[in-house]
Design a protein around this motif. Structure first.
Motif, PDB file in Angstrom:
ATOM      1  N   ARG A 122       0.860  -1.196   0.000  1.00  0.00           N
ATOM      2  CA  ARG A 122       0.000   0.000   0.000  1.00  0.00           C
ATOM      3  C   ARG A 122       0.895   1.244   0.000  1.00  0.00           C
ATOM      4  O   ARG A 122       1.920   1.281   0.692  1.00  0.00           O
ATOM      5  N   HIS A 180       3.736   6.923  13.340  1.00  0.00           N
ATOM      6  CA  HIS A 180       2.444   6.226  13.367  1.00  0.00           C
ATOM      7  C   HIS A 180       1.323   7.243  13.514  1.00  0.00           C
ATOM      8  O   HIS A 180       1.444   8.219  14.246  1.00  0.00           O
ATOM      9  N   ARG A 181       0.208   6.966  12.839  1.00  0.00           N
ATOM     10  CA  ARG A 181      -0.878   7.952  12.793  1.00  0.00           C
ATOM     11  C   ARG A 181      -1.708   8.002  14.079  1.00  0.00           C
ATOM     12  O   ARG A 181      -2.547   8.887  14.230  1.00  0.00           O
ATOM     13  N   PHE A 244       5.404   0.710   5.604  1.00  0.00           N
ATOM     14  CA  PHE A 244       4.789  -0.601   5.884  1.00  0.00           C
ATOM     15  C   PHE A 244       3.377  -0.378   6.397  1.00  0.00           C
ATOM     16  O   PHE A 244       3.101  -0.483   7.600  1.00  0.00           O
ATOM     17  N   GLU A 288       0.715 -13.858   3.042  1.00  0.00           N
ATOM     18  CA  GLU A 288       0.796 -12.464   3.480  1.00  0.00           C
ATOM     19  C   GLU A 288       1.911 -12.248   4.486  1.00  0.00           C
ATOM     20  O   GLU A 288       2.022 -11.176   5.064  1.00  0.00           O
TER      21      GLU A 288
END
Ligand code: NAP
Length: 329
Positions: A122, A180-181, A244, A288
């Motif tokens: 992504r 990090h959000r 990531f 994954e």
């Protein structure tokens, strides 16, 4: 999708041309099945955009992603595989084998299908990201970490991948700042503990990357960050941005015709069989976790061997179907 007499009939169609697909092509080609590989947007998939691969066995000096892809393609073609530069538009697995595959340029009927269509990392979608891929922006620590020895880098994300890769990157980088959000990590508690205890790792909470800044000569120089709570913007100097934030499996063309797990990856068994008899899957569309060239090659091998075995076991039935007149005959 209607069958007609003009459809090309193949023994094996491989959807995707990354390491799993090209390896499956090699094995099925050596079994005299003349596989057709539908290459997709990019021959080689993600490997084709990997600067250098140093962890693929047998190449002690490393080699570039494009070179490895070209060698794999040539190897499969030498045994009779045909690589088509085309994209799959839709598939019809509803009536079992032979399966129908519609591409933009062709329509195929295939006794067996091996799906190796991959998953894409992504992207943040911010200015600078595309410009600096391979020049400071990376989506794979294992692949590119070595090139960041002695550098200060940032990692974006708060999941298992961000922390695992962030910890791995401390082997090379002087410092790793995890951006990090939120103020809470999604990653498992063990990885969190290891990251918090690692002296080289720091965290920037509640923040998102708004822009990746650099120049053509030196690559990435900084990131522009925004605190999502206060709106404050800061510039953080860095030479590497490792992103990531998850992967998106390329499952769109299959609709609900194949069983997927909760994250959208194709479910396979130990023989790389899907829930549709005669359809196999290998590589990142069904894995994954590891996402390595070497693991994809192994999975492509296994899926091909399962397909070969399945075709042998069903030879009589498939030949009887072949003998039936096609619609339009
Ligand atoms: P993930 O679990 O989906 O985590 C993605 C992270 O990126 C989340 O922290 C998310 O934030 C953040 N994110 C998503 N979109 C973003 C955006 N546009 N901007 C900024 N941040 C964004 O993905 P993953 O870490 O790749 O893991 C995928 C799967 O593989 C998971 O099931 C994971 O457990 C597994 N895995 C396991 C291991 C292991 O066990 N060792 C290692 C790697 C992966 P939020 O938290 O706010 O949503």
């Amino acid at each position: 999708m209607g069958a007609d007499a003009n459809m090309k009939k193949e023994r094996v169609v491989i959807i995707g041309s990354g390491p799993a697909g090209l390896t499956a092509a090699l094995y099925t080609a050596r079994a005299q099945l003349a596989p057709v590989v539908i290459a997709g947007n990019q021959l080689g998939g993600q490997v084709a955009i990997t600067h250098e691969i140093e962890n693929y066995p047998g190449f002690p000096d490393g080699l570039s992603g494009p070179e490895l892809v070209e060698r794999m393609k040539e190897h499969a073609e030498n045994f009779g595989a045909v690589v088509e530069f085309d994209l799959v538009e839709s598939v019809d697995f509803s009536n079992g084998s032979p399966f129908r595959i519609k591409t933009y340029g062709e329509e195929y009927l295939a006794d067996a299908v091996i799906v190796t269509i991959g998953a894409d990392p992504r992207k943040l979608g911010v200015p600078g990201e595309e410009d600096f891929i391979g020049a400071g922006v990376s989506y794979c620590g294992t692949c590119d970490g070595f090139f960041f020895r002695g550098k200060d880098i940032v990692v974006v994300g708060g999941g298992d991948s961000a922390l695992e890769e962030g910890i791995f990157l401390t082997r090379f980088a002087t410092s790793v700042n995890v951006i990090h959000r939120r103020d809470e990590l999604r990653a498992g508690i063990q990885l969190q503990t290891r990251a918090f205890n690692n002296e080289k790792i720091s965290f920037t909470w509640n923040s998102v990357v708004e822009e990746i800044i650099g120049d053509a000569e030196g690559g990435v120089k900084a990131v522009r960050l925004k605190n999502v709570l206060t709106g404050e913007e800061t510039i953080e100097p860095t030479e590497g941005v490792f992103i990531f934030i998850g992967h998106d499996p390329n499952n769109a063309v299959f609709g609900d015709q194949i069983a997927l797990n909760e994250n959208g990856y194709i479910i396979t068994d130990q023989r790389y069989r899907t829930n549709v008899e005669g359809v196999f899957a290998a590589g990142e569309i069904q894995d994954e976790i590891w996402r390595q060239v070497a693991t994809s090659v192994g999975q492509g091998t296994s899926a091909a061997m399962s397909a070969i075995q399945w075709l042998e076991a069903n030879e009589e039935r498939l030949q009887a179907l072949d003998a039936l007149p096609a619609a339009g005959d």
